[in-house]
Design a protein around this motif. Structure first.
Motif, PDB file in Angstrom:
ATOM      1  N   THR A 633      56.178  21.900 -65.556  1.00  0.00           N
ATOM      2  CA  THR A 633      56.246  21.185 -66.886  1.00  0.00           C
ATOM      3  C   THR A 633      57.880  21.493 -67.868  1.00  0.00           C
ATOM      4  N   HIS A 634      58.051  22.478 -67.506  1.00  0.00           N
ATOM      5  CA  HIS A 634      59.347  22.434 -67.116  1.00  0.00           C
ATOM      6  C   HIS A 634      60.932  22.483 -67.459  1.00  0.00           C
ATOM      7  N   LEU A 635      60.380  22.512 -66.469  1.00  0.00           N
ATOM      8  CA  LEU A 635      61.599  22.037 -64.998  1.00  0.00           C
ATOM      9  C   LEU A 635      61.275  20.221 -65.465  1.00  0.00           C
ATOM     10  N   ARG A 636      60.844  19.408 -65.632  1.00  0.00           N
ATOM     11  CA  ARG A 636      60.322  18.039 -66.090  1.00  0.00           C
ATOM     12  C   ARG A 636      61.629  18.152 -67.764  1.00  0.00           C
ATOM     13  N   SER A 637      60.923  18.944 -68.618  1.00  0.00           N
ATOM     14  CA  SER A 637      61.457  18.417 -69.942  1.00  0.00           C
ATOM     15  C   SER A 637      61.928  19.415 -70.617  1.00  0.00           C
ATOM     16  N   LEU A 638      62.903  20.878 -69.753  1.00  0.00           N
ATOM     17  CA  LEU A 638      64.197  21.413 -70.674  1.00  0.00           C
ATOM     18  C   LEU A 638      65.080  20.680 -68.904  1.00  0.00           C
ATOM     19  N   PRO A 639      66.305  21.295 -69.844  1.00  0.00           N
ATOM     20  CA  PRO A 639      67.729  21.489 -69.876  1.00  0.00           C
ATOM     21  C   PRO A 639      67.758  22.719 -68.669  1.00  0.00           C
ATOM     22  N   VAL A 640      67.701  21.862 -67.142  1.00  0.00           N
ATOM     23  CA  VAL A 640      68.111  23.599 -66.186  1.00  0.00           C
ATOM     24  C   VAL A 640      68.480  22.607 -65.320  1.00  0.00           C
ATOM     25  N   ASP A 641      69.416  23.525 -64.293  1.00  0.00           N
ATOM     26  CA  ASP A 641      70.048  23.476 -63.225  1.00  0.00           C
ATOM     27  C   ASP A 641      69.912  24.529 -62.334  1.00  0.00           C
ATOM     28  N   ILE A 642      69.199  25.796 -61.956  1.00  0.00           N
ATOM     29  CA  ILE A 642      69.348  26.299 -61.402  1.00  0.00           C
ATOM     30  C   ILE A 642      67.666  26.443 -61.334  1.00  0.00           C
ATOM     31  N   ILE A 662      54.872  28.140 -51.637  1.00  0.00           N
ATOM     32  CA  ILE A 662      55.181  27.885 -52.529  1.00  0.00           C
ATOM     33  C   ILE A 662      56.228  27.986 -52.788  1.00  0.00           C
ATOM     34  N   VAL A 663      57.267  28.732 -51.465  1.00  0.00           N
ATOM     35  CA  VAL A 663      58.997  28.215 -51.406  1.00  0.00           C
ATOM     36  C   VAL A 663      58.904  27.644 -51.068  1.00  0.00           C
ATOM     37  N   GLU A 664      58.443  26.647 -50.232  1.00  0.00           N
ATOM     38  CA  GLU A 664      58.897  25.547 -49.589  1.00  0.00           C
ATOM     39  C   GLU A 664      58.384  24.495 -51.059  1.00  0.00           C
ATOM     40  N   LEU A 665      57.503  24.132 -51.603  1.00  0.00           N
ATOM     41  CA  LEU A 665      57.581  23.392 -52.416  1.00  0.00           C
ATOM     42  C   LEU A 665      58.966  23.067 -53.291  1.00  0.00           C
ATOM     43  N   VAL A 666      59.587  24.759 -54.036  1.00  0.00           N
ATOM     44  CA  VAL A 666      60.058  24.607 -54.726  1.00  0.00           C
ATOM     45  C   VAL A 666      61.387  24.154 -54.647  1.00  0.00           C
ATOM     46  N   LEU A 667      61.576  24.099 -53.279  1.00  0.00           N
ATOM     47  CA  LEU A 667      63.096  23.416 -52.494  1.00  0.00           C
ATOM     48  C   LEU A 667      63.279  22.491 -52.633  1.00  0.00           C
ATOM     49  N   ASN A 668      62.014  22.019 -52.258  1.00  0.00           N
ATOM     50  CA  ASN A 668      61.202  20.069 -51.223  1.00  0.00           C
ATOM     51  C   ASN A 668      61.395  19.650 -53.387  1.00  0.00           C
ATOM     52  N   ALA A 670      63.359  21.269 -55.744  1.00  0.00           N
ATOM     53  CA  ALA A 670      64.339  21.056 -56.393  1.00  0.00           C
ATOM     54  C   ALA A 670      65.228  20.057 -55.734  1.00  0.00           C
ATOM     55  N   ARG A 671      65.160  20.115 -54.118  1.00  0.00           N
ATOM     56  CA  ARG A 671      66.036  19.097 -53.896  1.00  0.00           C
ATOM     57  C   ARG A 671      65.661  17.521 -54.341  1.00  0.00           C
ATOM     58  N   LYS A 672      64.587  17.199 -55.028  1.00  0.00           N
ATOM     59  CA  LYS A 672      64.779  16.115 -55.091  1.00  0.00           C
ATOM     60  C   LYS A 672      64.911  15.841 -57.047  1.00  0.00           C
ATOM     61  N   LYS A 676      70.239  23.271 -58.248  1.00  0.00           N
ATOM     62  CA  LYS A 676      70.115  24.295 -56.988  1.00  0.00           C
ATOM     63  C   LYS A 676      68.582  25.561 -57.172  1.00  0.00           C
ATOM     64  N   VAL A 677      68.799  26.121 -55.685  1.00  0.00           N
ATOM     65  CA  VAL A 677      67.910  26.951 -55.449  1.00  0.00           C
ATOM     66  C   VAL A 677      68.543  28.502 -55.328  1.00  0.00           C
ATOM     67  N   THR A 678      67.977  29.199 -56.206  1.00  0.00           N
ATOM     68  CA  THR A 678      68.530  30.420 -55.997  1.00  0.00           C
ATOM     69  C   THR A 678      67.471  31.402 -55.305  1.00  0.00           C
TER      70      THR A 678
END
Length: 739
Positions: A633-642, A662-668, A670-672, A676-678
């Motif tokens: 939800t936060h990725l959709r509604s909040l200003p996040v770059d990384i 979960i790691v694969e899901l987050v990377l995919n 973030a790509r869409k 960036k992902v750290t």
């Protein structure tokens, strides 16, 4: 013993949920199911005699379907979960409407059961063959339990509406009576027992005018607790020992209506013998109810309608007098109320309190009594034997339920509560119990806001330790011994430094360095935390200026900020002052925030502040991603770059398939979303290579460097080589593929 189909259908119809309009809560569950299981379709299906009707549906066009050959009908009939991985090859369901009309291949459903009653099923579907394991079934059951709770709440709301209609009907009857005279006369012949009533007494007691009355029928008009004394009074009068009275009584009409009457009577004597009892009956219900309202007002909180502190004290005294064993007391603090009042206004703060009070009252039911003690503090006294496990379970439930989004004054707030609890032991008095619960609440507010703490004697030493840590940190701040250490973030593309994260360290008087984990208690103090951020900003800005003057290519610097930095409302001005005074461009800074910052009930304020800072050139990183309950939800509604994937997933991803997924899901994801992902906490070559293969942007961890003082950054950058280059062929191939 299981229910017959007729009994099951009767209970389904009594739930009054079939063919009702869509509701937000049910719709949210099917959307969540689709998201959790990556399925295109999800249904809440109620199965009656001939059909399955969908209370909520996601990705499915039909509102209902025949029961015959249905998946959900099979779940109801067996009372067990059903998983069909390839429906086209299952002889039971190849003729099912879902399969023939909607191309459904996969089905997984669990029963919606309450006790012995199965209302239907909760299911997810797909148009392709899928696998569904025991863990998935368990999660589907968890969501189904929420649906059953919503069914129960719907049934209770329907019953409440019916009761409200009945109350309105009785009120109308009472208003008719009010318009007529409220005093009637009576007499009783003490020789024959004959009773004469005026018409008004019949109206008052709710009996047909002119009905023949005996003394026992008169007694039956009184409330149960009054009848024995009235019977004794009549007996005394007939025996010649009675006297007249002037007294109020509670009566119950044949319709079940509660009223109060004032009876004034006297006895007529002839030749020294009692011959006749006579007097008047006055309906004083309005007066009694008014007095009750006054009493209620004295014991009720005017804002929330809950019982107030006076009622709490009286209730505790009653429990003590009744010698009730094992009393459980929960103290509840509404967090950030002052910030809501300051930023959104006291009217919004009042609405927040009313919303919290309503949710407390509706969720506790008969399990306990809720009080508002004043300000932002509520309490709950648990009825019946209390146990630590029961109190923890109830506290967790309240935190989750009250924390749902609440619309107040045009703003959406996620209320957050902190709880402390205590249980009476042996002959513990109410004051000691209250002190213990207050002690636990204090500890929770200072160390674990938004959670629950149960009182135990060791809390005293814990709080003493925390106070000592806070004092040491305050002293370190005053003596300028709070310093940043920097850990590099390395680009996967070329193995070079993309940025450094500034981590707070405390330098002891002897020169030794303490990591933040050893003084983390100090961060729970909002004032100290705010001071730490200010000091870190100053030191980081000074170091950045030094590195820029030396021509070092250090990229950006990440700085952690906490909830108190946003609540004060001065984060932007502090950053601007530190960077502008040193001529540092804002694109050198990355603000790192954890999800807990967004869960303080002022998400809009946080988002607005971050958006303004991003416009100045700062980047925003969501730290410890994956550990909170609403990150997507936060990725959709909040200003996040990384996105920074939490170390706990990196630690276990090579051994645990769920962590890797979960790691694969987050990377995919973030790509869409073009983020960036750290990956945090990278400590081995295998972890790094796995993340490289999956397309991670940057890595951070001990594999590259432990945090270092600012004076070592130059030497680190000049000596840096990609740690996997040289003899590591996989790394070189990975670099070639990426770039």
């Amino acid at each position: 013993m299981s229910l017959t189909e007729d009994e099951r259908l009767n209970l389904l119809y009594e739930a009054s949920i079939l063919d009702t309009p869509p509701t937000t809560e049910f719709d949210a569950i099917v959307r969540l199911a689709c998201s959790m299981f990556d399925m295109p379709m999800a249904l809440i299906s109620f199965v009656d005699e001939h059909r399955q009707w969908f209370k909520a549906r996601q990705g499915f066009p039909l509102k209902e379907a025949p029961r015959e050959h249905s998946f959900c009908g099979h779940v109801v009939e067996t009372g067990a979960p059903l998983v069909v991985e390839d429906a086209s090859k299952d002889s039971r369901f190849y003729a099912n409407t879902f399969v023939t009309s909607s191309s459904v291949q996969f089905y997984a459903g669990v029963p919606l059961s309450e006790g012995k009653t199965c209302y239907g099923s909760f299911c997810v579907l797909d148009t392709k063959i899928r696998r569904f394991g025991d863990r998935d079934i368990e999660q589907l059951y968890s969501l189904a339990s929420v649906v059953v709770a919503l069914i129960r709440e719907h049934r209770q709301q329907s019953l409440l509406k019916e009761q409200q209609r009945e109350l309105q009907l009785k009120q109308a009857r009472f208003e008719q009576t009010e318009r007529s005279a409220k005093v009637g006369g009576f007499e009783m012949d003490l020789n024959t027992g004959a009773i004469i009533w005026s018409d008004q007494i019949y109206r008052t007691v709710g009996l047909p005018i002119g009905k023949h009355m005996t003394s026992e029928e008169v007694i039956a008009c009184y409330a149960p607790e009054e009848r024995e004394s009235v019977r004794g009074r009549i007996r005394d009068i007939l025996n010649g020992s009675g006297t007249g009275i002037d007294k109020e009584y509670r009566i119950i009409t044949p319709e079940g209506q509660e009223r109060w009457i004032r009876v004034v009577s006297d006895i007529e004597h002839l030749q020294g013998e009692p011959r006749r009892l006579f007097g008047i009956v006055q309906d004083v219900s309005e007066k009694v109810r008014y007095e009750q309202r006054l009493l209620q007002a004295a014991n009720a909180d005017p804002l929330t309608g809950l019982a107030n502190r006076a009622a709490y004290n009286a209730h505790m005294q009653r429990l003590a007098a009744a010698d009730v064993q094992s009393i459980g007391l929960l103290l509840i603090d509404v967090d950030r109320l002052k910030q809501v009042n300051d930023i959104l206004g006291h009217a919004t703060g009042d609405l927040l309190l009313k919303g919290v009070a309503s949710r407390l009252d509706e969720r506790l039911g008969r399990r306990g009594k809720v009080f508002r003690l004043g300000g932002d503090e509520f309490c709950v006294i648990l009825e019946g034997p209390a146990s630590a496990g029961r109190m923890r379970s109830l506290a967790r439930h309240l935190i989750e339920y009250i924390g749902r989004p609440l619309e107040v004054g045009g703003s959406t707030i996620n209320p957050m509560i902190t709880l402390g609890g205590a249980i009476s032991e042996c002959e513990m008095d109410a004051a000691t119990l209250s002190q213990n619960a207050d002690f636990a609440l204090y500890h929770a507010k200072e160390t674990r806001r938004g959670s629950y703490v149960q009182y135990k004697p060791s809390l005293r030493s814990t709080i003493a330790h925390r106070i000592q840590v806070v004092r040491e940190v305050e002293l370190a701040l005053n003596e300028h011994r709070m310093v940043p250490h920097y850990q590099p973030l390395v680009r996967c593309a070329d193995g070079q430094v993309w940025a450094f994260e500034a981590l707070a360290r405390m330098q002891r008087p002897d020169g030794s360095i303490l990591p933040a984990a050893q003084f983390h208690e100090a961060f729970t103090d909002s004032s100290v935390s705010h001071h730490i951020t200010t000091r870190m900003l100053e030191r980081v800005a000074t170091d950045i200026r030094t590195w820029m003057d030396r021509g070092l290519d250090f990229g950006r610097v990440g700085l952690n900020v906490c909830a108190s930095d946003f609540m004060r409302g001065d984060l932007e001005s502090r950053i601007v002052a530190a960077f502008t005074s040193r001529g540092i461009p804002f694109d050198k800074l990355v603000l790192e925030v954890t999800e807990t910052v967004f869960l303080q009930g002022l998400e809009d304020t946080v988002a607005t502040t971050l958006q303004r800072l991003r416009k100045k050139g700062l980047a925003v990183a969501l730290d410890d991603f994956g550990t909170g309950y609403a990150s997507l939800t936060h990725l959709r509604s909040l200003p996040v770059d990384i996105i920074k994937i939490d170390k706990s997933f990196i630690d276990t991803m090579l051994e645990d398939e769920s962590s890797l997924a979960i790691v694969e899901l987050v990377l995919n994801l973030a790509r869409k979303l073009k983020m960036k992902v750290t990956a945090e906490g990278v400590e081995t070559h295998r972890q790094a290579m796995c993340l490289l293969e999956m397309g991670c942007s940057t890595l951070q961890g001990y594999l590259f460097s432990k945090p270092m003082g600012g004076e070592h950054i130059g030497g680190y950058l000049s000596a840096l080589k990609p740690p996997f280059m040289g003899n590591s062929e996989p790394w070189q191939k990975g670099l070639h593929r990426l770039g």
